[in-house]
Design a protein around this motif. Structure first.
Motif, PDB file in Angstrom:
ATOM      1  N   ALA A   1      -8.815   1.047  -2.476  1.00  0.00           N
ATOM      2  CA  ALA A   1      -8.447   2.466  -2.533  1.00  0.00           C
ATOM      3  C   ALA A   1      -9.208   3.235  -1.460  1.00  0.00           C
ATOM      4  N   THR A   2      -8.635   4.352  -1.053  1.00  0.00           N
ATOM      5  CA  THR A   2      -9.364   5.291  -0.194  1.00  0.00           C
ATOM      6  C   THR A   2      -9.294   6.660  -0.859  1.00  0.00           C
ATOM      7  N   GLY A   3     -10.350   7.452  -0.657  1.00  0.00           N
ATOM      8  CA  GLY A   3     -10.355   8.777  -1.273  1.00  0.00           C
ATOM      9  C   GLY A   3     -11.308   9.695  -0.552  1.00  0.00           C
ATOM     10  N   SER A   4     -11.216  10.990  -0.855  1.00  0.00           N
ATOM     11  CA  SER A   4     -12.152  11.928  -0.230  1.00  0.00           C
ATOM     12  C   SER A   4     -13.520  11.802  -0.902  1.00  0.00           C
ATOM     13  N   GLY A   5     -13.527  11.407  -2.186  1.00  0.00           N
ATOM     14  CA  GLY A   5     -14.785  11.129  -2.882  1.00  0.00           C
ATOM     15  C   GLY A   5     -15.668  12.332  -3.096  1.00  0.00           C
ATOM     16  N   TYR A   6     -15.101  13.528  -3.094  1.00  0.00           N
ATOM     17  CA  TYR A   6     -15.904  14.757  -3.209  1.00  0.00           C
ATOM     18  C   TYR A   6     -16.802  14.727  -4.442  1.00  0.00           C
ATOM     19  N   GLY A   7     -18.089  15.063  -4.246  1.00  0.00           N
ATOM     20  CA  GLY A   7     -19.010  15.141  -5.371  1.00  0.00           C
ATOM     21  C   GLY A   7     -19.837  13.878  -5.545  1.00  0.00           C
TER      22      GLY A   7
ATOM     23  N   TYR B   1       0.836  -1.210   0.000  1.00  0.00           N
ATOM     24  CA  TYR B   1       0.000   0.000   0.000  1.00  0.00           C
ATOM     25  C   TYR B   1       0.863   1.249   0.000  1.00  0.00           C
ATOM     26  N   ASP B   2       0.242   2.358  -0.393  1.00  0.00           N
ATOM     27  CA  ASP B   2       0.834   3.684  -0.193  1.00  0.00           C
ATOM     28  C   ASP B   2      -0.115   4.445   0.727  1.00  0.00           C
ATOM     29  N   THR B   3       0.422   5.379   1.486  1.00  0.00           N
ATOM     30  CA  THR B   3      -0.420   6.193   2.370  1.00  0.00           C
ATOM     31  C   THR B   3       0.283   7.502   2.691  1.00  0.00           C
ATOM     32  N   HIS B   4      -0.496   8.582   2.820  1.00  0.00           N
ATOM     33  CA  HIS B   4       0.055   9.859   3.292  1.00  0.00           C
ATOM     34  C   HIS B   4      -0.423  10.146   4.701  1.00  0.00           C
ATOM     35  N   TYR B   5      -1.730   9.940   4.902  1.00  0.00           N
ATOM     36  CA  TYR B   5      -2.353  10.313   6.180  1.00  0.00           C
ATOM     37  C   TYR B   5      -2.728   9.111   7.040  1.00  0.00           C
ATOM     38  N   GLY B   6      -2.500   7.909   6.534  1.00  0.00           N
ATOM     39  CA  GLY B   6      -2.743   6.714   7.353  1.00  0.00           C
ATOM     40  C   GLY B   6      -4.011   5.961   7.042  1.00  0.00           C
ATOM     41  N   ASN B   7      -4.915   6.541   6.231  1.00  0.00           N
ATOM     42  CA  ASN B   7      -6.182   5.840   5.964  1.00  0.00           C
ATOM     43  C   ASN B   7      -5.974   4.548   5.173  1.00  0.00           C
ATOM     44  N   THR B   8      -5.189   4.625   4.120  1.00  0.00           N
ATOM     45  CA  THR B   8      -4.990   3.441   3.276  1.00  0.00           C
ATOM     46  C   THR B   8      -4.216   2.375   4.051  1.00  0.00           C
ATOM     47  N   LYS B   9      -3.337   2.834   4.927  1.00  0.00           N
ATOM     48  CA  LYS B   9      -2.603   1.883   5.780  1.00  0.00           C
ATOM     49  C   LYS B   9      -3.584   1.136   6.696  1.00  0.00           C
TER      50      LYS B   9
ATOM     51  N   ARG C   1     -14.644   6.241   1.459  1.00  0.00           N
ATOM     52  CA  ARG C   1     -14.421   7.691   1.563  1.00  0.00           C
ATOM     53  C   ARG C   1     -13.863   7.986   2.942  1.00  0.00           C
ATOM     54  N   THR C   2     -12.904   8.891   3.002  1.00  0.00           N
ATOM     55  CA  THR C   2     -12.292   9.218   4.292  1.00  0.00           C
ATOM     56  C   THR C   2     -12.498  10.689   4.668  1.00  0.00           C
ATOM     57  N   MET C   3     -13.243  11.413   3.843  1.00  0.00           N
ATOM     58  CA  MET C   3     -13.566  12.815   4.146  1.00  0.00           C
ATOM     59  C   MET C   3     -15.027  13.067   3.830  1.00  0.00           C
ATOM     60  N   ASP C   4     -15.611  14.082   4.480  1.00  0.00           N
ATOM     61  CA  ASP C   4     -16.980  14.448   4.131  1.00  0.00           C
ATOM     62  C   ASP C   4     -16.952  15.531   3.047  1.00  0.00           C
TER      63      ASP C   4
ATOM     64  N   ALA D   1     -19.231  11.266  -6.759  1.00  0.00           N
ATOM     65  CA  ALA D   1     -18.965  10.512  -7.986  1.00  0.00           C
ATOM     66  C   ALA D   1     -17.726   9.651  -7.808  1.00  0.00           C
ATOM     67  N   GLY D   2     -17.272   9.548  -6.584  1.00  0.00           N
ATOM     68  CA  GLY D   2     -16.142   8.660  -6.321  1.00  0.00           C
ATOM     69  C   GLY D   2     -14.792   9.335  -6.422  1.00  0.00           C
ATOM     70  N   GLY D   3     -14.767  10.559  -6.956  1.00  0.00           N
ATOM     71  CA  GLY D   3     -13.519  11.346  -6.971  1.00  0.00           C
ATOM     72  C   GLY D   3     -12.365  10.690  -7.704  1.00  0.00           C
ATOM     73  N   GLY D   4     -12.662   9.674  -8.503  1.00  0.00           N
ATOM     74  CA  GLY D   4     -11.576   9.019  -9.244  1.00  0.00           C
ATOM     75  C   GLY D   4     -11.211   7.654  -8.698  1.00  0.00           C
TER      76      GLY D   4
ATOM     77  N   VAL E   1      -6.540   7.769  -3.506  1.00  0.00           N
ATOM     78  CA  VAL E   1      -6.838   8.399  -4.798  1.00  0.00           C
ATOM     79  C   VAL E   1      -6.122   9.754  -4.820  1.00  0.00           C
ATOM     80  N   HIS E   2      -5.265   9.925  -5.809  1.00  0.00           N
ATOM     81  CA  HIS E   2      -4.546  11.197  -5.952  1.00  0.00           C
ATOM     82  C   HIS E   2      -4.811  11.776  -7.329  1.00  0.00           C
ATOM     83  N   MET E   3      -5.408  12.935  -7.342  1.00  0.00           N
ATOM     84  CA  MET E   3      -5.718  13.626  -8.611  1.00  0.00           C
ATOM     85  C   MET E   3      -6.446  12.702  -9.589  1.00  0.00           C
ATOM     86  N   GLY E   4      -7.421  11.976  -9.038  1.00  0.00           N
ATOM     87  CA  GLY E   4      -8.281  11.143  -9.875  1.00  0.00           C
ATOM     88  C   GLY E   4      -7.681   9.832 -10.343  1.00  0.00           C
ATOM     89  N   SER E   5      -6.563   9.436  -9.743  1.00  0.00           N
ATOM     90  CA  SER E   5      -5.975   8.153 -10.134  1.00  0.00           C
ATOM     91  C   SER E   5      -5.187   7.585  -8.953  1.00  0.00           C
TER      92      SER E   5
HETATM   93  C1  LIG Z   1      -2.229  15.019  -3.547  1.00  0.00           C
HETATM   94  C2  LIG Z   1      -3.608  14.520  -3.198  1.00  0.00           C
HETATM   95  C3  LIG Z   1      -4.541  14.388  -4.190  1.00  0.00           C
HETATM   96  C4  LIG Z   1      -5.809  13.892  -3.898  1.00  0.00           C
HETATM   97  N1  LIG Z   1      -6.694  13.749  -4.913  1.00  0.00           N
HETATM   98  C5  LIG Z   1      -7.908  13.169  -4.667  1.00  0.00           C
HETATM   99  C6  LIG Z   1      -8.822  12.913  -5.725  1.00  0.00           C
HETATM  100  O1  LIG Z   1      -8.575  13.201  -6.900  1.00  0.00           O
HETATM  101  N2  LIG Z   1      -9.999  12.310  -5.427  1.00  0.00           N
HETATM  102  C7  LIG Z   1     -10.316  11.953  -4.146  1.00  0.00           C
HETATM  103  O2  LIG Z   1     -11.384  11.390  -3.933  1.00  0.00           O
HETATM  104  N3  LIG Z   1      -9.471  12.189  -3.106  1.00  0.00           N
HETATM  105  C8  LIG Z   1      -8.284  12.788  -3.336  1.00  0.00           C
HETATM  106  N4  LIG Z   1      -7.403  13.018  -2.306  1.00  0.00           N
HETATM  107  C9  LIG Z   1      -7.802  12.629  -0.940  1.00  0.00           C
HETATM  108  C10 LIG Z   1      -7.219  11.284  -0.549  1.00  0.00           C
HETATM  109  O3  LIG Z   1      -7.422  10.319  -1.554  1.00  0.00           O
HETATM  110  C11 LIG Z   1      -7.860  10.752   0.732  1.00  0.00           C
HETATM  111  O4  LIG Z   1      -7.730  11.669   1.749  1.00  0.00           O
HETATM  112  C12 LIG Z   1      -7.242   9.402   1.091  1.00  0.00           C
HETATM  113  O5  LIG Z   1      -8.068   8.700   1.985  1.00  0.00           O
HETATM  114  C13 LIG Z   1      -5.880   9.588   1.700  1.00  0.00           C
HETATM  115  O6  LIG Z   1      -5.326   8.339   1.983  1.00  0.00           O
HETATM  116  P1  LIG Z   1      -4.149   8.198   3.033  1.00  0.00           P
HETATM  117  O7  LIG Z   1      -4.705   8.620   4.367  1.00  0.00           O
HETATM  118  O8  LIG Z   1      -3.789   6.770   3.001  1.00  0.00           O
HETATM  119  O9  LIG Z   1      -3.053   9.092   2.560  1.00  0.00           O
HETATM  120  C14 LIG Z   1      -6.140  13.547  -2.564  1.00  0.00           C
HETATM  121  C15 LIG Z   1      -5.183  13.697  -1.549  1.00  0.00           C
HETATM  122  C16 LIG Z   1      -3.931  14.171  -1.854  1.00  0.00           C
HETATM  123  C17 LIG Z   1      -2.913  14.324  -0.755  1.00  0.00           C
END
Ligand SMILES: Cc1cc2nc3c(=O)[nH]c(=O)nc-3n(C[C@H](O)[C@H](O)[C@H](O)COP(=O)(O)O)c2cc1C
Length: 182
Positions: free
Chosen positions: A94-100, A8-16, A146-149, A102-105, A59-63
């Motif tokens: 995958a984990t993502g903020s999912g804004y909108g 896995y990859d993670t920045h904030y710990g959610n994917t971990k 989704r990890t954000m509202d 639509a899954g955010g990518g 999910v980073h920038m839709g991928s």
């Molecule tokens: C550089 C960057 C780009 C991101 N782009 C998206 C995105 O395109 N779509 C989305 O849903 N979330 C996006 N996010 C939010 C992260 O996917 C989300 O917070 C995720 O759960 C973070 O995982 P982590 O805690 O393992 O790092 C982005 C976060 C970062 C830091």
């Protein structure tokens, strides 16, 4: 015995956190040896030894994140030259903020990892809708949460959703084990 690699990859710990649940599920299969490791640290040997490869990305920038792609290109691609991973099973999350809403990518993030898996000759295992917890955000390509509202406030991940991640790891490992017996 069956060996499952959870990378896995993670920045904030959610994917971990999800990866830990996926690994826990994999460990529940009798005889399973599970390696849980960050994409920064994984080696070719980890991939070669695995019967099942489960890969997770934020999910980073839709991928998928660049570190996951770096892992595929630098660690896995040389193995592709030798067909060394062909016939292993693979799944993604995958984990993502999912804004909108639509899954955010998230789909592209998972499909991009699965496309790489197909290139490597892996047998792709999806995330069936019958999985308990699928209704919490499941996508057929793999486990997603989704990890954000909608105000970009971190929500954390519910125990029910983590349970679904656990079942994903269990399911993939079970299939890898059944294929290994033959
Ligand atoms: C550089 C960057 C780009 C991101 N782009 C998206 C995105 O395109 N779509 C989305 O849903 N979330 C996006 N996010 C939010 C992260 O996917 C989300 O917070 C995720 O759960 C973070 O995982 P982590 O805690 O393992 O790092 C982005 C976060 C970062 C830091």
């Amino acid at each position: 015995m069956v060996c499952t690699l959870v990378v896995y990859d993670t920045h904030y710990g959610n994917t971990k956190k999800v990866a830990e649940s996926v690994a826990e599920g994999a460990r529940s299969i009798e005889g399973a040896e599970v390696v849980l490791i960050n994409a920064d640290e994984v080696t070719q040997d980890h991939f070669i030894k695995a019967d099942a490869i489960i890969m997770g990305s934020p999910v980073h920038m839709g991928s998928c994140s660049w570190k996951i792609k770096k892992c595929i290109d630098e660690i896995c691609a040389p193995l592709w030259m030798k067909d060394a991973l062909q016939g292993k099973v693979g799944g993604v999350f995958a984990t993502g903020s999912g804004y909108g809403l639509a899954g955010g990518g998230c789909e592209i993030a998972m499909i991009s990892m699965l496309a790489n898996f197909a290139e490597l000759g892996l047998i792709i295992i999806p995330f069936p809708k019958s999985t308990t917890g699928y209704d919490l955000g499941g996508v057929h390509w793999g486990y997603y949460v989704r990890t954000m509202d909608n105000n970009f406030k971190p929500t954390g991940i519910s125990p029910e959703s983590l349970k679904a991640a656990q079942l994903h790891g269990e399911y993939i490992t079970k299939i890898a084990k059944s294929l290994r017996k033959k």
